[in-house]
Design an enzyme around this catalytic site. Structure first.
Site, short mmCIF file in Angstrom:
data_model
loop_
_atom_site.label_atom_id
_atom_site.label_comp_id
_atom_site.label_asym_id
_atom_site.label_seq_id
_atom_site.Cartn_x
_atom_site.Cartn_y
_atom_site.Cartn_z
N LYS A 98 2.78 -14.49 34.92
CA LYS A 98 3.38 -13.32 35.54
C LYS A 98 3.42 -12.24 34.47
O LYS A 98 4.13 -12.36 33.47
CB LYS A 98 4.79 -13.61 36.05
CG LYS A 98 5.44 -12.39 36.69
CD LYS A 98 6.92 -12.60 36.93
CE LYS A 98 7.55 -11.29 37.40
NZ LYS A 98 9.03 -11.36 37.41
N GLY A 159 17.00 -6.84 39.17
CA GLY A 159 18.40 -7.20 39.09
C GLY A 159 19.35 -6.29 39.82
O GLY A 159 20.57 -6.48 39.76
N ALA A 185 11.50 -8.62 42.60
CA ALA A 185 12.59 -7.80 42.07
C ALA A 185 13.33 -7.01 43.15
O ALA A 185 12.72 -6.50 44.09
CB ALA A 185 12.10 -6.84 40.99
N GLY A 186 14.64 -6.94 42.98
CA GLY A 186 15.48 -6.11 43.83
C GLY A 186 16.13 -6.83 44.99
O GLY A 186 17.05 -6.28 45.62
N ASN A 207 15.41 -13.90 41.02
CA ASN A 207 16.20 -14.63 40.03
C ASN A 207 17.67 -14.24 40.10
O ASN A 207 18.52 -15.05 40.44
CB ASN A 207 15.66 -14.38 38.62
CG ASN A 207 16.44 -15.11 37.57
OD1 ASN A 207 16.45 -16.34 37.54
ND2 ASN A 207 17.15 -14.40 36.72
N THR A 208 17.98 -12.97 39.81
CA THR A 208 19.38 -12.53 39.72
C THR A 208 20.16 -12.79 40.99
O THR A 208 21.33 -13.19 40.94
CB THR A 208 19.43 -11.03 39.37
OG1 THR A 208 18.67 -10.79 38.19
CG2 THR A 208 20.86 -10.57 39.15
#
Length: 257
Positions: A98, A159, A185-186, A207-208
């Site tokens: 990635k 995040g 993301a997001g 992830n977050t």
């Protein structure tokens, strides 16, 4: 038949990809990764402490059978990203990478010029490159042109948990490139994951949203269900949106008419 998808020579069933950062502890991370049902887990090569062994090492807590996806997080130049990708391969993580080249420390938006440059080099070296990029169809096309195996546009800043801020750009990217499109993301909650899949994304990486949830394991289960539900809705084909009502039952042949 199983609803599978492929990147390079790799074929997967789960369309949820997860990360390893920001968890309170390794046991919580392990339980969340298992609950997610994901087959791919991304690891930041530059943040991996190779001096740690046994249970002190993050890698020891990743569930058996999960495919490692090394990433070049925290790289701010093409040269840094290329070196980090090479290090991941030297550590036996394989050729799948990635690719991240960050252009701004506050927003963590990508440096698209450096991203394309790094992707070109890594593709020539035999890497299967999955680039984290902005939601720009022109950049997506350039990444495809240099040989990237997929493109991974951000739904919102990394995040942020804002969800997909511009679904129309994501759709245009899908119409622009032939390689798989993964939303990265997001994402903040399960409905965001479902929307990404309903738009036609091949998969979603997060992830977050899981790691910093009040209950990461339960959120991992929710994200798994959101991705699965969104994918089924996409395959089923939603009804067209209409300005006015449309009766669920026929209006002809009513009793008394």
């Amino acid at each position: 038949m199983a609803d599978t998808w492929s990147i390079g020579k790799q074929t997967f069933t789960s369309r949820l990809l997860v990360g390893t950062g920001k968890y309170a502890d390794f046991p919580t991370m392990q339980r969340a990764l298992t609950a997610s049902g994901a087959e791919v887990v991304t690891v930041a090569v530059r943040r991996l402490d190779l001096s740690k062994k046994g249970e002190a090492s993050l890698l020891e807590w990743i569930p058996k059978g999960m495919k490692l996806l090394p990433n070049t997080a925290a790289c701010f130049t093409a040269e840094e990203a290329i070196r980090t990708a090479r290090l991941g391969r030297e550590l036996d993580m394989g050729d799948l990478v990635k690719l991240e080249v960050i252009g701004d420390r506050r927003t963590l938006f990508p440096d698209v010029e450096a991203l394309v440059e790094a992707a070109r080099v890594l593709v020539k070296e035999g890497f299967t490159v999955l680039p984290y990029t902005n939601d720009d169809p022109v950049t997506a096309r350039k990444l495809e042109d240099v040989g990237c195996a997929a493109v991974m546009p951000a739904g919102a800043p990394i995040g942020s948990g804002l969800g997909i801020r511009n679904p129309f750009n994501i759709r245009i990217i899908m119409e622009t490139v032939k390689v798989p499109v993964l939303v990265d993301a997001g994402v903040g909650t399960a409905s965001d994951a479902a929307l990404a899949m309903e738009l036609g994304a091949v998969a979603v990486l997060m992830n977050t949203a899981i790691a910093e949830a009040k209950d990461p394991v339960l959120m991992a289960e929710a994200m798994r269900a959101g991705v699965e539900g969104g994918r089924k809705a996409f395959l089923a084909g939603r009804i067209p949106m209409k300005l006015h009502a449309s009766a669920s039952s026929p209006m002809t042949g009513l009793i008394g008419t």
